[in-house]
Design an enzyme around this catalytic site. Structure first.
Site, mmCIF file in Angstrom:
data_model
loop_
_atom_site.group_PDB
_atom_site.id
_atom_site.type_symbol
_atom_site.label_atom_id
_atom_site.label_comp_id
_atom_site.label_asym_id
_atom_site.label_seq_id
_atom_site.Cartn_x
_atom_site.Cartn_y
_atom_site.Cartn_z
ATOM 1 N N ARG A 27 0.817 -1.211 0.000
ATOM 2 C CA ARG A 27 0.000 0.000 0.000
ATOM 3 C C ARG A 27 0.851 1.261 0.000
ATOM 4 N NH1 ARG A 27 -2.692 -4.221 1.897
ATOM 5 N NH2 ARG A 27 -4.985 -4.315 1.942
ATOM 6 N N GLY A 94 -1.298 -11.920 -5.202
ATOM 7 C CA GLY A 94 -2.728 -11.667 -5.350
ATOM 8 C C GLY A 94 -3.131 -10.306 -4.822
ATOM 9 N N ASP A 314 -4.442 -15.366 7.183
ATOM 10 C CA ASP A 314 -3.177 -15.763 6.565
ATOM 11 C C ASP A 314 -2.316 -16.623 7.479
ATOM 12 O OD1 ASP A 314 -3.567 -14.619 4.080
ATOM 13 O OD2 ASP A 314 -2.696 -12.697 4.655
ATOM 14 N N LYS A 341 -6.534 -19.389 -1.573
ATOM 15 C CA LYS A 341 -5.288 -18.646 -1.358
ATOM 16 C C LYS A 341 -4.272 -19.134 -2.398
ATOM 17 C CE LYS A 341 -6.282 -15.939 2.149
ATOM 18 N NZ LYS A 341 -6.077 -14.476 2.082
ATOM 19 N N ARG A 345 -5.358 -24.126 1.018
ATOM 20 C CA ARG A 345 -4.566 -24.298 2.239
ATOM 21 C C ARG A 345 -5.145 -25.315 3.206
ATOM 22 N NH1 ARG A 345 -2.429 -18.024 2.921
ATOM 23 N NH2 ARG A 345 -0.629 -18.325 1.531
ATOM 24 N N ARG A 388 3.496 -19.985 2.714
ATOM 25 C CA ARG A 388 3.089 -20.195 4.104
ATOM 26 C C ARG A 388 3.031 -21.686 4.457
ATOM 27 N NH1 ARG A 388 2.504 -15.071 5.519
ATOM 28 N NH2 ARG A 388 1.322 -13.646 4.172
#
Length: 433
Positions: A27, A94, A314, A341, A345, A388
Site C-alpha cells: 500500500r 494476489g 493468513d 489462497k 490451504r 506459508r
C-alpha cells in the site's frame, strides 16, 4: 525447484526482527505513487511480492528509488500514471493484482495484468464484480489472470455489501472510489484488516468508518508523507508457533505490527494456552507495534471462535501446526476463504499432516485436527509453491524426531526473504537444496 531439508531440534532462543509488513509495503508503494510530493518509506519488505508492486508502478512512469528497505517515491498524483509498454507481471502477488485493479480501472489507458502459474489460477471475480458495477471494463479468462483493463471509463460511486469478509476486495473498491463521482461505501460482514483506511487517512485522504462501514468521496488528493513499515505479524506468526511448540524456547520478536484487525493469531494461541506476552506497545504512523516474548507452552485443542477467523486468515497454516502439537482436538469452520489462497490451504495442510501422522478431517469450510505426535514422515511434503505452507512445515521440525523434506519452497522469498537465515540463527537447522 528448491527444497527444504529440516533437521529436528529442541531449542529455540533469541531476539529476532522479522521483515516489514507485506500489506503495508504494498500500500505504501500504491498510495505513494498516487500522492502529490515525495513519500519516504522505511522498513519496506524486500520480498518478491512487494517488489512486484514497486516495479509495476515504475513501469507506469513513477520514479521510485530503493536502497535496501528504504524507498523514496516521487508521486505523480491520482491522474499522473502513464500507460505501461508491456503487461504488468505481478508474479505470485494476489494482493497486488486485486488492489491495482481498483486503480487501473479508472485510468485513461488500457493495461494488462499477468502473474505466475499460481496467481493465474486465483479467482479475481470478487473484485471484478463490484468494479464492473462502478463502470469498469475488465476482460479475462473466467475472472482469472491474465486480465485486460480497458481505460477511459467513467467510474460511478457505489455502496457495496461485501458477500465475504475480504480486506483485498474492500481495498480495491475504496481505491477505485478515489476516482469515482460521489461517495463510495463498503459494508463488511466481519471486521477485516484496515491498513488501506489507515494509510489513506495518513496521506490526508479522509475515510469515514462507522461500525463495519467505510466511506470516502472521490475527487480528492493524496499528500505525500513518511511511512515506517512495522514487522509483519504474518511472518512473526511462524516464530510464535515455533516457540510455543518447541520443548525449550524463549524468543522475543521486536517491533511487530499489532493492528487490532490482524492479531487473531495471538488471540488464538493464547486461547490454546500459548505463553505470549506483549510489551513496549507504541504507535508509529497510525499503526500499533509491540515486542512479543514467546516461551514453550503446553497447548490444548480449541474450537476456533468465528470472529477471529478474518483476523488470522493468513496465519492458519502455522496455527494448524500448533493444533497438531496441542492436546486434544482443534476445530476450524467458517474458513472457506482458505481454499482460494496461493493453494487450497485446508487440503494442502491436511495432506502434509497426514504425511507426518497427524489425524485430521477435512471439512468443506475448515478442518478438524487431532493433536498428537509427529511420526517419521511417510513421504516428502508438497507445499504446492505456497510460501506459508513451506514455512509452517519447516517449524513443525521442532516437534519431530526425524528429518522433514518440503518441496516447492521457492515462493518463500515472496514474503519472507530471510526466513531460513533468521530461523537458523535462533537454533533451527534448515538447509535449502
Amino acid at each position: 525447484m528448491i527444497k527444504f531439508v529440516v533437521q529436528p531440534v529442541k531449542h529455540l532462543s533469541g531476539v529476532l526482527k522479522v521483515p516489514g509488513d507485506k500489506s503495508i509495503s504494498h500500500r505504501s508503494i500504491m498510495l505513494g505513487s498516487l500522492a502529490e510530493g515525495i513519500t519516504e518509506v522505511s522498513g519496506f519488505l524486500q520480498g518478491e511480492d512487494a517488489l512486484a508492486t514497486l516495479e509495476a508502478f515504475q513501469k507506469m512512469g513513477v520514479k521510485i528509488q530503493r536502497n535496501g528497505d528504504r524507498v523514496t517515491i516521487y508521486g505523480v498524483g491520482l491522474h499522473g500514471l502513464k500507460q505501461p509498454n508491456a503487461p504488468l507481471n505481478l508474479g505470485n502477488s494476489g494482493t497486488s493484482m486485486r488492489l491495482m485493479l481498483g486503480i487501473l480501472a479508472a485510468q485513461d489507458f488500457d493495461s494488462e495484468l499477468i502473474g505466475d502459474v499460481s496467481l493465474s489460477k486465483r479467482p479475481m471475480g470478487r473484485v471484478i464484480d463490484p468494479l464492473t458495477k462502478m463502470g469498469a471494463v475488465i476482460e479475462g479468462n473466467n475472472g482469472k489472470p491474465p486480465l485486460k483493463v480497458r481505460g477511459a471509463q467513467l467510474l460511478t460511486a457505489i455502496h457495496y455489501d461485501l458477500p465475504v469478509a475480504s480486506a483485498q476486495v474492500k481495498s480495491c473498491v475504496l481505491l477505485a472510489g478515489l476516482y469515482a463521482k460521489g461517495e463510495t461505501c463498503v459494508n463488511e460482514p466481519k471486521t477485516t484488516r484496515d491498513h488501506t483506511e489507515r494509510m489513506l487517512n495518513g496521506f490526508g485522504y479522509p475515510v469515514n468508518t462507522t461500525n463495519k462501514k467505510m466511506c470516502l468521496t472521490g475527487g480528492g488528493a493524496l499528500t505525500a508523507t513518511k511511512i515506517q513499515v512495522p514487522s509483519d505479524i504474518s511472518s512473526a506468526a511462524f516464530f510464535m508457533v515455533a516457540a510455543c511448540i518447541a520443548p525449550q524456547a524463549d524468543i522475543t520478536l521486536t517491533g511487530v505490527n499489532i493492528n487490532p484487525t490482524r492479531t487473531g493469531v495471538i488471540d488464538i494461541l493464547q486461547l490454546m494456552g500459548g505463553n505470549l506476552v506483549l510489551s513496549n506497545e507504541r504507535e508509529i504512523g497510525g499503526e500499533l507495534l509491540a515486542d512479543i516474548r514467546i516461551q514453550s507452552s503446553g497447548l490444548k485443542g480449541i474450537n476456533i471462535p468465528k470472529h477471529l477467523i478474518p483476523l488470522a486468515i493468513d496465519e492458519f497454516p502455522a496455527i494448524f501446526i500448533a493444533a497438531a502439537c496441542a492436546q486434544g482436538e482443534t476445530i476450524l469452520t467458517g474458513a472457506k476463504e482458505l481454499r482460494v489462497k496461493e493453494s487450497d490451504r485446508i487440503q494442502v495442510m491436511a495432506d502434509g499432516l497426514n504425511i507426518l501422522g497427524i489425524a485430521n478431517e477435512v471439512l468443506e469450510d475448515g478442518i478438524k485436527i487431532q493433536g498428537g505426535t509427529f511420526l517419521k514422515p511417510s513421504g516428502v511434503i508438497e507445499s504446492h509453491h505456497d510460501h506459508r505452507i513451506s514455512m509452517s512445515f519447516a517449524i513443525a521440525s521442532l516437534r519431530c524426531e526425524h528429518t522433514v523434506e518440503i518441496n516447492g519452497v521457492d515462493n518463500v522469498k515472496t514474503s519472507f526473504p530471510n526466513f531460513v537465515e533468521l530461523a537458523n540463527s535462533a537454533g533451527m537447522r534448515i538447509t535449502e537444496v
